[in-house]
Write a protein that holds these residues in place. Structure first.
Motif: not given
Length: 580
Positions: A135-160
């Motif tokens: 699924x599409x991952x979403x999360x908030x966080x702070x990196x190096x003093x910066x507020x960030x919004x992260x998206x993580x998208x999967x890449x499926x292989x040939x086997x699914x």
């Protein structure tokens, strides 16, 4: 009287108390009504800010989903070049405004990064773990003093199965640039209630501290007093000079980005409006109370004023009655004048037809004289053939006599129809038949002027809105005028054509000298013929113009491109639904 005097202070006090109670009720009612409007505007602003935030994040979400299947990144699992992949990620991140874009395998090992900044806990981050589940991952966080919004998208292989994850990190400050300081106080909280995004920077990272209070990052506590009125929740607080101390609280969930939006709308305008309404009510009530005390003293003055007013009203009524009578008389005179005008127009049309008949009288006599002479000759020949015992030749002579009689009957029928005073409403008219009748009526005039006529009657009936007699008069006038205009010319040619489109157009194009003043051609008494020549008074085209307009059509006159004049009569086609 003494009892009234002694009770007057009590009555005044009771009246003032009633006014005070009424003003309080009006204030509460007006305040609630104003809060409804403030809530509607505030909710619109909150929805606008939420939609703007979600729309901005949607761009990065789509970037993560699309970029996860990039061929260059998929090659990193086999023989791909990391430098090439990082160049692709850097170019894509620069174009979309992404802070960092990286691609990692299922174990969390970074295979390529746009900036080289790799979070040490990537494999344990919520959005990465969510992407590993497909699924599409979403999360908030702070990196190096910066507020960030992260998206993580999967890449499926040939086997699914998920074999790689693309992570797109967004700088929240960039998202706030477009609406910082605008709108009312708006903020967005994470799952723990902490303010993570807002257009008031002093509220960043505040979180609930219990009992409705808020706690700042420096552990300072800010109390909030709650009020409920008319279904609305009002916060009383002293957080910042840029946050209203008395504000209407609104909220909306944002499940797409796992946040909740909140807004604090200043209610000062609503209180001011309610106070104004209450003040108006108090003023009106005090004014009415004062009037009640002055009623007795002013009764006589009002009675006298009423008498004067009634006299003025009576005088004004008489004047209006006289004016009304004059208007009725004027309307009646105007109606009589209009009736006389219509009668004059009808007589003028009939006079125009009789004038045209007078001009055509010599030709009509010739047209009737020829068949009569032919009938006499054929009758004598028939008698001679019968004496010679040649009945077949006598039959031919009798047939010719019948043809001549039919020709005379057709000429007389056309003359009678043309001279008839038609007053019937607009009906269905066969345009080809009316044109053919006009051509036959003007045959002698054309022969006298040696006019070469180009005209082909339509094979099928062509129905238009008009009147047989009136439309025939228009066509006779146009043909006669064309013959008069070409008289004395070297080339005398008249072309009559029909064009069917949205309107049915009948064109009369002659080879005469053209029109000197096209703008005045349809004016009454305007003529280019010699004065006193007996050719008319310049009313033919004016009458024709009025007749065509009575059918709902138009008539235009202009100079033709190759010389001569062209008159166009536009008529409305007959439609059965129009007739119905």
């Amino acid at each position: 009287m003494r009892t009234w005097i002694s009770s007057r202070p009590a009555l005044i006090g009771l009246y003032l108390a009633a006014v005070l109670g009424l003003s309080v009720g009006v204030w509460v009612y007006g305040y609630v009504q104003a809060l409804d409007q403030v809530a509607a505007r505030g909710r619109s602003d909150l929805e606008l800010a939420a939609d703007r935030l979600v729309t901005q994040l949607q761009r990065y979400r789509e970037f993560a989903v699309l970029m996860a299947r990039h061929p260059t990144l998929e090659l990193l699992h086999t023989v791909g070049d990391r430098a090439v992949a990082e160049a692709v990620l850097l170019a894509a991140a620069d174009k979309t405004g992404t802070l960092t874009a990286l691609y990692a395998d299922a174990r969390g090992q970074v295979l390529a990064s746009s900036t080289g900044d790799v979070p040490p806990d990537l494999a344990q981050s919520p959005h990465f773990l969510r992407a590993l589940q497909g699924a599409l991952g979403v999360s908030l966080g702070i990196r190096n003093g910066q507020r960030t919004f992260s998206f993580a998208a999967p890449n499926f292989g040939a086997t699914g199965k998920v074999r790689g994850v693309l992570v797109a990190v967004v700088d929240v400050v960039e998202l706030e640039q477009d609406w910082r300081g605008t709108l009312p106080t708006v903020y967005f909280t994470d799952a723990d209630g902490q303010i993570f995004i807002t257009n008031r920077s002093e509220l960043l990272f505040w979180k609930p501290a219990g009992d409705g209070a808020m706690e700042a990052p420096d552990l300072a506590r800010y109390d909030v007093a709650l009020q409920r009125l008319g279904g609305h929740e009002i916060w009383l607080q002293d957080w910042s000079p840029y946050v209203p101390q008395r504000a209407l609280y609104l909220s909306t969930p944002l499940p797409v980005i796992e946040m909740e939006g909140g807004a604090l709308i200043d209610v000062t305008p609503a209180r001011r409006l309610a106070a104004l309404q209450a003040a108006v009510v108090v003023a009106v009530c005090l004014f009415l109370g004062a009037l009640l005390f002055l009623t007795t003293e002013r009764r006589r003055a009002l009675a006298l004023a009423n008498i004067v007013l009634e006299e003025r009203v009576a005088a004004r009524t008489r004047a209006l009655s006289a004016t009304n009578t004059a208007l009725r008389r004027e309307v009646r005179e105007r109606e009589e004048a209009e009736a006389a005008l219509r009668q004059a127009q009808t007589e003028l049309v009939q006079a125009g037809k009789l004038s045209a008949l007078g001009q055509m009288s010599a030709g009509i006599s010739h047209e009737l004289n020829q068949p009569l002479m032919a009938i006499r000759s054929y009758a004598e020949n028939g008698v001679a053939f019968l004496d010679r015992q040649r009945p077949e030749k006598a039959g031919e002579a009798l047939g010719r006599i019948s043809e001549m009689a039919q020709r005379m009957a057709r000429i007389i029928r056309n003359l009678r129809a043309f001279a008839r005073q038609e007053s019937a409403p607009v009906t269905r008219v066969d345009l080809g038949r009316v044109l053919q009748s006009a051509v036959e009526l003007t045959e002698t005039r054309r022969e006298q002027a040696a006019v070469d006529l180009v005209w082909q009657r339509p094979e099928a009936p062509l129905w238009v809105r008009g009147g047989d007699v009136r439309l025939g008069q228009v066509f006779v006038n146009l043909i006669t005028n064309a013959a008069d205009a070409m008289e004395g010319g070297a080339r005398r040619r008249l072309e009559i054509g029909i064009v069917t489109s949205a309107h049915t157009l009948v064109t009369f194009r002659d080879s005469g000298p053209g029109i000197e003043e096209p703008d005045r051609i349809f004016d009454p008494f305007y003529t280019t013929k010699a004065v006193g020549g007996g050719d008319g008074m310049g009313l033919g085209l004016s009458i024709s113009y009025g007749l065509v307009q009575s059918f709902g059509g138009t008539i235009l006159g202009a100079n033709a491109a190759g010389g001569g004049a062209v008159f166009t009569v536009a008529l409305e086609p007959w439609a059965e639904e129009v007739a119905a």
